[in-house]
Design a protein around this motif. Structure first.
Motif, mmCIF file in Angstrom:
data_model
loop_
_atom_site.group_PDB
_atom_site.id
_atom_site.type_symbol
_atom_site.label_atom_id
_atom_site.label_comp_id
_atom_site.label_asym_id
_atom_site.label_seq_id
_atom_site.Cartn_x
_atom_site.Cartn_y
_atom_site.Cartn_z
ATOM 1 N N GLN A 102 -15.003 48.578 48.775
ATOM 2 C CA GLN A 102 -14.954 49.959 48.307
ATOM 3 C C GLN A 102 -15.806 50.174 47.067
ATOM 4 N N SER A 120 -6.974 57.028 54.612
ATOM 5 C CA SER A 120 -8.288 56.962 55.244
ATOM 6 C C SER A 120 -8.652 58.336 55.781
ATOM 7 N N ASP A 175 -16.210 54.556 56.014
ATOM 8 C CA ASP A 175 -15.000 55.343 55.814
ATOM 9 C C ASP A 175 -15.012 55.908 54.399
ATOM 10 N N VAL A 177 -11.966 56.946 51.549
ATOM 11 C CA VAL A 177 -10.525 56.915 51.301
ATOM 12 C C VAL A 177 -10.184 57.827 50.135
#
Length: 443
Positions: A432, A402, A384, A386
């Motif tokens: 992250q 997201s 992902d 963000v």
């Protein structure tokens, strides 16, 4: 090729990472307050760890402390990929060093497992030297329980906690020498890593992080402070031009690393609150992170919430019913362990996280819609991306959204003039990268 996402993103009020990686949790759980107490007790037993103290005495002075620390780091590394690390050099004379003296930074290095990121690294330091009231006095007792037995004990805890792990990037955990003589040890270490081509993504100096009682008697074992520079120490003309164009003084690499430690550290150290202090360090003070800042690395200082200056740089004594000296009795191991767990969680999460987005560009000037684009360098590990954003009159990120595994985004009716932005990659476990603000602007 990644397709652009064109959406109006709804605000998500909570910025904290919701998922805990079991690997990170395991590392944090290995940190032990009782063992930290024992480490500081042993460091205090050397009487003084003044940089210029005796290096031959087997029980007292910097030499005995150095030997013991090297043995402890070596024991932590046994049977693992982690290796003992030594940085030995001759320090030149300065106002606090009357003649050339050999100094030694000791610690461990845990090599990264991702060949594509072989030069990326995280660095943590605590300084093992101490001083009495007179910086030039190498013989008087200087227990150094908190300054910086606290940071040194954390370094040993990290060596033990990370030893069996296999992070994507390299981790250096080092007890540095000569901090009280002008950050001499960390200066040499930072210069060495720079010359070796090591890309230090994030550096933390833990210095004075184990006292929970202020000078007024108030106690605080639930907060900590993170200091970071705004405009980079070595800002070049291109960086200056960008800063003036978009006003990103509060989005330096160091400040984004500070925010990362705050966000992830609070997730993994229950009940602890970390404050991101918008200055490089305390007023008229300094620590080893400054040496790394000067080499162009993102570097911060982690420190306690309330300092007691009677216990810093003071020869142990009692005057006018006031006790001076950095003794073991005022080291709060439980509090120090909370800070240690917070930093350990942040270091581990970053070490496991994908490579950060690269070439982040802000578009949409003179337009009602903000646009950003970037490159994903580690697509295999990215689950992902963000987006962080905050109003232009705010100092902390207020929204996180997201985006999915994409390489650009358009935000309808979100003007670039009114918002700051940054993007980060996320892996399947929720780890992250450090958020990356735009490094370029385009129409």
């Amino acid at each position: 090729m990644k397709l652009a996402v064109f959406v109006l993103l709804a605000a998500v009020p909570a910025l904290a990472q919701e998922r805990r990686d079991p690997r990170v949790t395991a590392i944090v759980q290995r940190i032990d307050a009782a063992r930290m107490q024992a480490t500081v007790e042993k460091l205090v037993s050397f009487g003084t760890r003044h940089t210029l103290s005796d290096v031959q005495d087997p029980k007292r002075g910097i030499g005995a402390a150095r030997k013991w620390l090297a043995e402890q780091f070596a024991q932590a590394a046994q049977g693992s990929k982690m290796k003992p690390f030594e940085d030995r050099f001759m320090a030149e004379p300065n106002a606090r060093i009357p003649a050339p003296v050999e100094l030694v930074n000791v610690g461990v290095v845990l090599p990264g497992s991702d060949p594509a990121r072989a030069k990326d690294a995280i660095v943590m330091t605590g300084h093992y030297d101490s001083m009495p009231s007179d910086i030039k006095d190498p013989k008087t007792d200087a227990p150094g329980a908190n300054d910086d037995g606290s940071g040194t004990s954390m370094a040993l805890e990290f060596a033990r906690a990370f030893a069996k792990e296999s992070p994507a990037i390299t981790i250096y955990i080092v007890a540095v020498a000569g901090e009280e003589q002008g950050l001499v040890g960390s200066k040499h270490l930072a210069e060495r890593l720079h010359k070796e081509g090591v890309n230090v993504l994030a550096m933390t100096s833990v210095d004075i992080a184990g006292n929970s009682e202020g000078m007024d008697g108030s106690k605080d074992s639930t907060n900590g402070r993170i200091f970071s520079e705004g405009a980079p120490d070595l800002e070049n003309e291109a960086q200056k031009k960008l800063r003036l164009a978009i006003g990103n003084e509060n989005d330096s690499p160091a400040r984004e690393w500070a925010r990362y430690v705050q966000r992830v550290g609070e997730l993994y150290s229950s009940g602890l609150k970390l404050r991101v202090m918008l200055r490089r360090d305390r007023i008229a003070r300094g620590s080893d992170h400054m040496s790394f800042s000067h080499e162009g690395f993102a570097a911060i200082r982690l420190s306690e919430a309330r300092e007691n200056y009677h216990r810093q740089h003071q020869t142990p004594r009692v005057e006018n019913n006031i006790q001076y000296g950095d003794d073991l009795a005022h080291f709060d191991a439980f509090y120090a362990s909370r800070l240690c767990k917070a930093l350990g969680g942040a270091m581990a999460s970053l070490a496991f996280a994908p490579a950060a987005p690269a070439e982040v560009t802000l578009l949409g000037a003179v337009s009602p819609d903000a646009k950003l684009r970037w490159k994903l360098l580690d697509e295999k590990s990215v689950a992902d991306v963000v987006l962080y954003r905050r109003p232009a009159d705010a100092v902390t990120w207020e929204r996180v959204e997201s985006l999915g595994k994409v390489s650009e985004v358009t935000l309808p009716s979100v003007t670039t003039d009114d918002w700051f932005f940054a993007v980060a990659t996320v892996d399947a476990a929720g780890n992250q990268s450090i958020a990356q603000p735009p490094g370029a602007i385009a129409r």
